[in-house]
Design an enzyme around this catalytic site. Sequence first.
Site, mmCIF file in Angstrom:
data_model
loop_
_atom_site.group_PDB
_atom_site.id
_atom_site.type_symbol
_atom_site.label_atom_id
_atom_site.label_comp_id
_atom_site.label_asym_id
_atom_site.label_seq_id
_atom_site.Cartn_x
_atom_site.Cartn_y
_atom_site.Cartn_z
ATOM 1 N N SER A 138 33.221 46.584 48.645
ATOM 2 C CA SER A 138 33.084 47.855 47.937
ATOM 3 C C SER A 138 31.640 48.009 47.480
ATOM 4 O O SER A 138 30.929 47.006 47.300
ATOM 5 C CB SER A 138 34.010 47.883 46.714
ATOM 6 N N TYR A 151 37.432 43.871 39.230
ATOM 7 C CA TYR A 151 37.265 44.479 40.546
ATOM 8 C C TYR A 151 35.864 44.198 41.095
ATOM 9 O O TYR A 151 35.715 43.769 42.251
ATOM 10 C CB TYR A 151 37.517 45.988 40.449
#
Length: 250
Positions: A138, A151
């Site tokens: 990401s 995350y």
Amino acid sequence: MRFTDKVAFITGGASGLGLAVAQLLAEEGAKVVLADIAEDAARKAAADLPDALAVGTDTSSSASVEAAVAAAVAHYGRIDVVFNNAGIAGKQQPLHEMDDANWNLVSGINGDGVFWTLKHTIAAMLKTGGGAIVNTASTAGLGGQINISPYTFTKGGVVALTRSAAIEYAAHNIRVNAVAPTTVKTPLVEKFIETAPDPVAMKARMEAMNPKPGMPEARDVATVVAFLASDDAAWVTGHTIPVDGGYLAV
């Protein structure tokens, strides 16, 4: 038809990026294994593909991933392509207020799950001559973002693990790369927006964060995954490719 006669194993394959990749690879000839904790959704998605198998899989469990890989090999005989994609965003909380359960949940799926999938699919690939793996990282793993520390931690780990796995298995004809998307129009992102303290402000921020206006569709990321998984990228390994509309260039 870059994937004719190839078998693709996709975690989180029932929806979002996983399903978009499954559909694209199937269009190009692949047999597809949809490994997802949402087994009913995976079966429904598999029924819409030319040649697909759905396997209920909890990627946070090594035993569950091992069983899913074994099922794929028993059904199709091999695994040639892996899209190591299952993941969750988790709660949005400041780091000092992050609850332990949320940290463990996100780490278990986004971190441990990527490792277990690499471990068990690489073991299968070593028996059949190699293949190509694409992990889902990401932009949050390449640059900081607020209120999602587990995350960002796990996605940064995916980037590092991609490099080390690529080096370790390059001589075995196994390539390992990653994609690092910006926010994409998927059910995961929709839920992330809905659970934000101010959903309207969050959606506006996401749509304005990239120099290229708006948000990409899942298919926009899938085309990059397909390139990395194909023989077109035969000399590309150990890299994380942003799909971010220029976000990381700012």
